[in-house]
Design a protein around this motif. Sequence first.
Motif, short mmCIF file in Angstrom:
data_model
loop_
_atom_site.label_atom_id
_atom_site.label_comp_id
_atom_site.label_asym_id
_atom_site.label_seq_id
_atom_site.Cartn_x
_atom_site.Cartn_y
_atom_site.Cartn_z
N TRP A 152 7.52 -34.68 14.34
CA TRP A 152 7.11 -34.05 15.59
C TRP A 152 5.85 -33.19 15.44
N GLY A 153 5.32 -33.09 14.24
CA GLY A 153 4.12 -32.28 14.02
C GLY A 153 4.41 -30.80 13.91
N LEU A 154 5.64 -30.45 13.53
CA LEU A 154 6.04 -29.04 13.44
C LEU A 154 6.24 -28.60 11.99
N GLU A 155 5.58 -29.30 11.08
CA GLU A 155 5.77 -28.98 9.65
C GLU A 155 5.15 -27.65 9.25
N ASN A 156 4.32 -27.06 10.13
CA ASN A 156 3.66 -25.80 9.79
C ASN A 156 4.39 -24.58 10.33
N CYS A 157 5.58 -24.78 10.88
CA CYS A 157 6.35 -23.64 11.38
C CYS A 157 6.64 -22.64 10.27
N LYS A 158 6.63 -21.38 10.63
CA LYS A 158 7.06 -20.32 9.71
C LYS A 158 8.56 -20.12 9.94
N ILE A 159 9.37 -20.63 9.01
CA ILE A 159 10.81 -20.72 9.23
C ILE A 159 11.55 -19.55 8.57
N TYR A 160 12.29 -18.82 9.40
CA TYR A 160 13.13 -17.72 8.91
C TYR A 160 14.57 -18.00 9.30
N ILE A 161 15.45 -18.00 8.30
CA ILE A 161 16.86 -18.33 8.50
C ILE A 161 17.69 -17.05 8.45
N PHE A 162 18.52 -16.86 9.46
CA PHE A 162 19.40 -15.70 9.53
C PHE A 162 20.84 -16.18 9.31
N ASP A 163 21.45 -15.70 8.24
CA ASP A 163 22.77 -16.18 7.86
C ASP A 163 23.63 -14.99 7.42
N ALA A 164 24.81 -14.86 8.02
CA ALA A 164 25.75 -13.78 7.67
C ALA A 164 25.08 -12.42 7.78
N CYS A 165 24.60 -12.11 8.98
CA CYS A 165 23.84 -10.87 9.21
C CYS A 165 24.64 -9.84 10.00
N GLY A 166 25.97 -9.90 9.93
CA GLY A 166 26.77 -9.03 10.78
C GLY A 166 27.48 -7.89 10.10
N ILE A 167 27.35 -7.77 8.79
CA ILE A 167 28.07 -6.72 8.07
C ILE A 167 27.10 -5.95 7.17
N GLY A 168 26.97 -4.66 7.41
CA GLY A 168 26.18 -3.81 6.53
C GLY A 168 24.79 -3.52 7.02
N GLU A 169 24.21 -2.49 6.39
CA GLU A 169 22.88 -2.00 6.77
C GLU A 169 21.79 -2.41 5.80
N THR A 170 22.14 -3.02 4.67
CA THR A 170 21.14 -3.41 3.68
C THR A 170 20.63 -4.82 3.99
N LEU A 171 19.32 -4.91 4.20
CA LEU A 171 18.69 -6.20 4.47
C LEU A 171 18.43 -6.90 3.14
N ILE A 172 18.94 -8.12 3.00
CA ILE A 172 18.73 -8.90 1.78
C ILE A 172 17.74 -10.02 2.08
N ILE A 173 16.60 -9.98 1.42
CA ILE A 173 15.61 -11.05 1.52
C ILE A 173 15.87 -11.99 0.35
N SER A 174 16.27 -13.22 0.66
CA SER A 174 16.74 -14.13 -0.39
C SER A 174 15.62 -14.60 -1.32
N SER A 175 15.96 -14.65 -2.60
CA SER A 175 15.06 -15.25 -3.61
C SER A 175 15.66 -16.52 -4.18
N THR A 176 16.67 -17.07 -3.51
CA THR A 176 17.38 -18.25 -4.01
C THR A 176 16.44 -19.43 -4.27
N THR A 177 15.51 -19.68 -3.36
CA THR A 177 14.64 -20.85 -3.52
C THR A 177 13.76 -20.74 -4.77
N ASP A 178 13.48 -19.53 -5.25
CA ASP A 178 12.72 -19.38 -6.49
C ASP A 178 13.43 -20.10 -7.63
N TYR A 179 14.73 -19.91 -7.72
CA TYR A 179 15.50 -20.48 -8.81
C TYR A 179 15.63 -21.99 -8.66
N ILE A 180 15.72 -22.45 -7.41
CA ILE A 180 15.79 -23.90 -7.19
C ILE A 180 14.47 -24.56 -7.57
N LEU A 181 13.36 -23.93 -7.21
CA LEU A 181 12.05 -24.51 -7.49
C LEU A 181 11.75 -24.56 -8.98
#
Length: 314
Positions: A152-181
């Motif tokens: 669809w030509g949307l490969e340049n989207c800046k994608i942010y995924i919000f998952d399990a964001c309902g408990i707690g005040e500490t924002l966790i920015i995931s580094s999971t993809t670093d380990y996969i890469l």
Amino acid sequence: MKAKKDKWTGESPYERFFDFIAPRAERLQILLEHAKTLKLNAFVANIAGNKHFFIFPSGQNLASEIARNPASMPFKGQSPVMLVAHYDRVKDSPGANDNSIAVFQLLKAGTILDARGADNWIIVFTDKEELASGEGIFSQGSFTLSQKLRLWGLENCKIYIFDACGIGETLIISSTTDYILTNRNSDMHKTKQLIRSLRNRALMVAQSLNLKKILLAPVPFSDDVGFLTGGLAAQTITTLPALEADLYEAFLRNNPGFTDTLIAGSAKNSVERRSIPQTWRSLNSAADCPSKLTPQYFDQVVNLAVELALTPGA
């Protein structure tokens, strides 16, 4: 603090939250009805048997027009912010935190963005984030969705995924993809740069909102793995209570190899299992119930999503 049905769920857009987590809820139908009530420009895309729910700014093509003719999809060749949350859940789990609340947080973000006249964003509620036993990453909805986004030509989207964001005040920015890469043999230098850019942007926006507690750390896999496998960079965001986040951060400092165990979901002994934050241990089970949600922090997530969509730059 316990979630109270007679308080925060009486506020828009959370009125349908308890309907959404009911045992036999037709979750997609509830989303369609609620989006209409909220006057959001929404449509459903059926991709490889998975039904993904899209919301566009009201100034873009009507959702009904896009549904009839995907070629009319807006933002081709552009780089809008795409805010993502999966709406499916594991059978027999209420799925309150994983991932119902993030869906409603992004519904609220969508209404705010529309009210402000913002026009460079897309919200997507993905199907089939949760995998059944024996299924691999190629079965994940975000994998086939990523392939369609590229067509669809949307490969340049800046994608942010919000998952399990309902408990707690500490924002966790995931580094999971670093380990996969690091385990990929192919050259993914560009993808690494894009993920770094997304992450830096998330950190910058979070700091601009004066969020006091921000942690960069690996988290359980989410739609980011499916997007990554499909060739698209994505950044996952989640939350934890401060005490759990502090203990987890300290454990990771002394046990850096634990990241592989976390991502694989293969904690084999009691020490490893106890080292996974309690909030994450409750996911995909009957324990993922609304009484554990902390609604006093919901707007931190909503405001972050809004500002990510409003903030210019890569």
